[in-house]
Design an enzyme around this catalytic site. Structure first.
Site, PDB file in Angstrom:
ATOM      1  N   TYR A  72     -15.836  42.132  12.685  1.00 57.52           N
ATOM      2  CA  TYR A  72     -16.542  40.887  13.004  1.00 57.52           C
ATOM      3  C   TYR A  72     -15.540  39.791  13.356  1.00 57.52           C
ATOM      4  O   TYR A  72     -15.686  39.086  14.357  1.00 57.52           O
ATOM      5  CB  TYR A  72     -17.394  40.491  11.804  1.00 57.52           C
ATOM      6  CG  TYR A  72     -18.286  39.298  11.955  1.00 57.52           C
ATOM      7  CD1 TYR A  72     -17.905  38.054  11.446  1.00 57.52           C
ATOM      8  CD2 TYR A  72     -19.522  39.383  12.561  1.00 57.52           C
ATOM      9  CE1 TYR A  72     -18.732  36.950  11.555  1.00 57.52           C
ATOM     10  CE2 TYR A  72     -20.359  38.282  12.680  1.00 57.52           C
ATOM     11  CZ  TYR A  72     -19.963  37.072  12.163  1.00 57.52           C
ATOM     12  OH  TYR A  72     -20.784  35.971  12.275  1.00 57.52           O
ATOM     13  N   SER A 114     -17.855  31.802  15.069  1.00 59.34           N
ATOM     14  CA  SER A 114     -17.978  31.919  13.616  1.00 59.34           C
ATOM     15  C   SER A 114     -16.757  31.307  12.941  1.00 59.34           C
ATOM     16  O   SER A 114     -15.761  31.023  13.617  1.00 59.34           O
ATOM     17  CB  SER A 114     -18.028  33.421  13.251  1.00 59.34           C
ATOM     18  OG  SER A 114     -17.713  33.647  11.888  1.00 59.34           O
TER      19      SER A 114
HETATM   20  C1  GCO Z   1     -19.524  36.780   5.965  1.00 62.15           C
HETATM   21  C2  GCO Z   1     -20.592  35.982   6.646  1.00 62.15           C
HETATM   22  C3  GCO Z   1     -20.025  35.248   7.852  1.00 62.15           C
HETATM   23  C4  GCO Z   1     -20.972  34.206   8.312  1.00 62.15           C
HETATM   24  C5  GCO Z   1     -20.496  33.387   9.464  1.00 62.15           C
HETATM   25  C6  GCO Z   1     -19.428  32.457   9.059  1.00 62.15           C
HETATM   26  O1  GCO Z   1     -19.783  37.899   5.553  1.00 62.15           O
HETATM   27  O2  GCO Z   1     -18.429  36.230   5.854  1.00 62.15           O
HETATM   28  O3  GCO Z   1     -21.660  36.745   6.935  1.00 62.15           O
HETATM   29  O4  GCO Z   1     -19.740  36.126   8.779  1.00 62.15           O
HETATM   30  O5  GCO Z   1     -22.167  34.715   8.658  1.00 62.15           O
HETATM   31  O6  GCO Z   1     -20.112  34.123  10.558  1.00 62.15           O
HETATM   32  O7  GCO Z   1     -19.082  31.646  10.137  1.00 62.15           O
END
Ligand code: GCO
Length: 262
Positions: A158, A145
């Protein structure tokens, strides 16, 4: 040259392949000739997904299992290898996100995100990798990501997971390249999917921000990933190891620009 990208006779297991980026990447592999094995955890979503794949004439079968459960993954992978055939390509795509500021985030939420987005790719890769090491051949692609490189408010767990996934990719490549297994990653930028729908609403400040922050001036379409996944799954990448290819419309290449600058 096109033969280099031909996946005829190859079997690809895609985790979280019932929707979103997982489905788009699986379709790309299927259109390049691969037999698809779609993992998911919801029967309902799986049924709809299989129907969609079959409507597009793709060779597909399902594999319902919980990617975070070590014993279940081992049993499912061994069952696939025995009943469907050797897994040549593994795409670790299944992922979740929780947008919660650090001070408001429970450790259970943090752990759940880490479990699905980082521990599960380790678990699935370990059980598929065991067979690939024996066969001295295989391709593993981890879906990273922007958050593998950049921080953002509210997505701490995340980002921690996706940062870890980048290094898991490099370390798997380090250990397995000698077995002719290429482990690499793809880092999608901001794509139009269910996962980004809450922040991609017209008038939502983040929506405008992303369009302005992305040199390509738009959100990614899931199909924008098809070419890169076929490259990393095919013979064209046989000497590519431990790389993360960012498909992001240029976000990571630039500091960005003021919104009034064209
Ligand atoms: C967020 C997004 C990101 C994207 C992605 C970016 O809330 O910033 O959902 O997480 O989905 O991963 O690369």
């Amino acid at each position: 040259m096109t033969d280099l990208f031909n996946l005829k006779g190859k079997r690809a297991l895609i985790t979280g392949g019932t929707h979103g980026l997982g489905m788009a990447m699986a379709k790309g592999l299927g259109k390049a000739g691969a037999q698809l094995i779609i993992n998911g955890h919801s029967e309902g979503r799986m049924e709809n997904a299989l129907a969609e794949y079959k409507r597009e004439g793709l060779n597909v079968s399902s594999a319902l299992f919980n990617v975070t459960n070590d014993a279940e993954v081992k049993a499912s992978v061994d069952k696939i290898e025995k009943e469907i055939g050797p897994i040549d390509i593994l795409v670790n795509n299944a992922g979740i996100i929780k947008r919660i500021p650090i001070l408001d985030m429970d450790v259970t939420d943090f752990r759940e995100v880490i479990d699905v987005d980082l521990v599960a790719p380790f678990i699935v890769s370990k059980h598929v990798g065991r067979h690939m090491v024996q066969r001295k051949a295989g391709k593993i692609i981890n879906i990273c990501s922007m958050m593998s490189e950049l921080g953002r408010n509210t997505v701490t767990a995340y980002a921690a997971a996706k940062g870890g996934l980048k290094m898991l990719t490099k370390n798997m490549a380090t250990e397995w390249a000698k077995h002719n297994i290429q482990v690499n990653g793809i880092g999608p930028g901001y794509f139009a999917t269910d996962q980004t729908a809450p922040i991609r609403v017209d008038g939502h400040p983040f929506n405008e921000f992303i369009i302005n922050r992305t040199p390509a001036g738009r959100w990614g379409n899931p199909d924008d990933l098809a070419g890169t996944i076929v490259f990393l799954a095919s013979g064209a990448s046989d000497f590519v190891n431990g790389q993360i290819i960012y498909v992001d419309g240029g976000i990571l290449a630039t500091i960005g620009k003021p919104s009034n600058e064209v």
